[in-house]
Design a protein around this motif. Structure first.
Motif, PDB file in Angstrom:
ATOM      1  N   GLY A 278       0.818  -1.218   0.000  1.00 33.99           N
ATOM      2  CA  GLY A 278       0.000   0.000   0.000  1.00 33.99           C
ATOM      3  C   GLY A 278       0.847   1.262   0.000  1.00 33.99           C
ATOM      4  N   VAL A 279       1.892   1.288   0.809  1.00 33.43           N
ATOM      5  CA  VAL A 279       2.773   2.466   0.845  1.00 33.43           C
ATOM      6  C   VAL A 279       3.493   2.627  -0.490  1.00 33.43           C
ATOM      7  CG1 VAL A 279       4.874   3.394   1.905  1.00 33.43           C
ATOM      8  CG2 VAL A 279       3.050   2.505   3.338  1.00 33.43           C
ATOM      9  N   ALA A 280       3.975   1.517  -1.071  1.00 33.70           N
ATOM     10  CA  ALA A 280       4.656   1.589  -2.365  1.00 33.70           C
ATOM     11  C   ALA A 280       3.704   2.089  -3.457  1.00 33.70           C
ATOM     12  CB  ALA A 280       5.222   0.224  -2.730  1.00 33.70           C
ATOM     13  N   ALA A 281       2.463   1.625  -3.453  1.00 31.82           N
ATOM     14  CA  ALA A 281       1.487   2.088  -4.439  1.00 31.82           C
ATOM     15  C   ALA A 281       1.193   3.577  -4.252  1.00 31.82           C
ATOM     16  CB  ALA A 281       0.202   1.268  -4.334  1.00 31.82           C
ATOM     17  N   PHE A 282       1.084   4.012  -3.013  1.00 31.74           N
ATOM     18  CA  PHE A 282       0.836   5.432  -2.751  1.00 31.74           C
ATOM     19  C   PHE A 282       1.984   6.288  -3.278  1.00 31.74           C
ATOM     20  CE2 PHE A 282       1.566   9.075   0.068  1.00 31.74           C
ATOM     21  CZ  PHE A 282       0.402   9.781  -0.178  1.00 31.74           C
ATOM     22  N   LEU A 283       3.208   5.848  -3.020  1.00 30.99           N
ATOM     23  CA  LEU A 283       4.360   6.620  -3.479  1.00 30.99           C
ATOM     24  C   LEU A 283       4.474   6.599  -4.997  1.00 30.99           C
ATOM     25  CD1 LEU A 283       7.036   5.634  -0.808  1.00 30.99           C
ATOM     26  CD2 LEU A 283       5.777   7.773  -0.984  1.00 30.99           C
ATOM     27  N   TYR A 284       4.183   5.471  -5.633  1.00 28.27           N
ATOM     28  CA  TYR A 284       4.294   5.386  -7.083  1.00 28.27           C
ATOM     29  C   TYR A 284       3.212   6.218  -7.773  1.00 28.27           C
ATOM     30  CZ  TYR A 284       4.589   3.561 -11.795  1.00 28.27           C
ATOM     31  OH  TYR A 284       4.703   3.458 -13.151  1.00 28.27           O
ATOM     32  N   PHE A 285       1.965   6.008  -7.396  1.00 23.31           N
ATOM     33  CA  PHE A 285       0.878   6.719  -8.062  1.00 23.31           C
ATOM     34  C   PHE A 285       0.789   8.177  -7.634  1.00 23.31           C
ATOM     35  CE2 PHE A 285      -0.696   2.283  -8.403  1.00 23.31           C
ATOM     36  CZ  PHE A 285      -0.650   2.206  -9.785  1.00 23.31           C
ATOM     37  N   GLY A 286       1.396   8.523  -6.514  1.00 24.80           N
ATOM     38  CA  GLY A 286       1.431   9.920  -6.090  1.00 24.80           C
ATOM     39  C   GLY A 286       2.508  10.720  -6.795  1.00 24.80           C
ATOM     40  N   GLY A 287       3.365  10.067  -7.553  1.00 23.58           N
ATOM     41  CA  GLY A 287       4.372  10.779  -8.319  1.00 23.58           C
ATOM     42  C   GLY A 287       5.700  10.906  -7.608  1.00 23.58           C
ATOM     43  N   TYR A 288       5.874  10.246  -6.495  1.00 12.85           N
ATOM     44  CA  TYR A 288       7.123  10.356  -5.766  1.00 12.85           C
ATOM     45  C   TYR A 288       8.172   9.374  -6.285  1.00 12.85           C
ATOM     46  CZ  TYR A 288       4.265  12.975  -2.522  1.00 12.85           C
ATOM     47  OH  TYR A 288       3.429  13.888  -1.969  1.00 12.85           O
ATOM     48  N   ILE A 289       7.738   8.255  -6.838  1.00 13.93           N
ATOM     49  CA  ILE A 289       8.648   7.225  -7.339  1.00 13.93           C
ATOM     50  C   ILE A 289       8.281   6.941  -8.790  1.00 13.93           C
ATOM     51  CG2 ILE A 289       9.361   4.812  -7.118  1.00 13.93           C
ATOM     52  CD1 ILE A 289       8.696   4.927  -4.211  1.00 13.93           C
ATOM     53  N   GLY A 290       9.280   6.803  -9.659  1.00 13.81           N
ATOM     54  CA  GLY A 290       9.021   6.364 -11.018  1.00 13.81           C
ATOM     55  C   GLY A 290       8.719   7.470 -12.009  1.00 13.81           C
TER      56      GLY A 290
END
Length: 90
Positions: A42-54
């Motif tokens: 959940g944290v990884a998905a939040f960071l990815y889709f929030g624009g922080y990662i990737g």
């Protein structure tokens, strides 16, 4: 000495008891591991889709054309004291 002799003397008869665990009773380790895994995903998905990662190559600059006029501000600093502080006499 057998059980009837013990009963005749008034002593309780003690039997050995063996407890066999068939393995149907499971601990909560699997549940705990599952909850931790769901939280990490959940944290990884939040960071990815929030624009922080990737999305490191994406431009995040926001450029707007606006002319804002701010008033001039004049600040006069206070003057330094003319008398030296007490106790510093040479």
């Amino acid at each position: 000495m057998d059980e009837r002799d013990l009963e005749d003397r008034g002593e309780p008869v003690r039997h050995e008891t063996t407890i066999i665990n068939p393995g149907g009773d499971r601990g909560g380790g699997g549940l705990l591991l599952g909850v931790i895994l769901v939280l990490i995903i959940g944290v990884a998905a939040f960071l990815y889709f929030g624009g922080y990662i990737g999305h490191g190559g994406a431009s995040r600059d926001i450029n707007i054309n606006a002319n804002i006029k701010a008033p001039d501000i004049n600040i006069t600093p206070p003057s330094a004291p003319s008398n030296p502080p007490a106790g510093n006499s040479k």
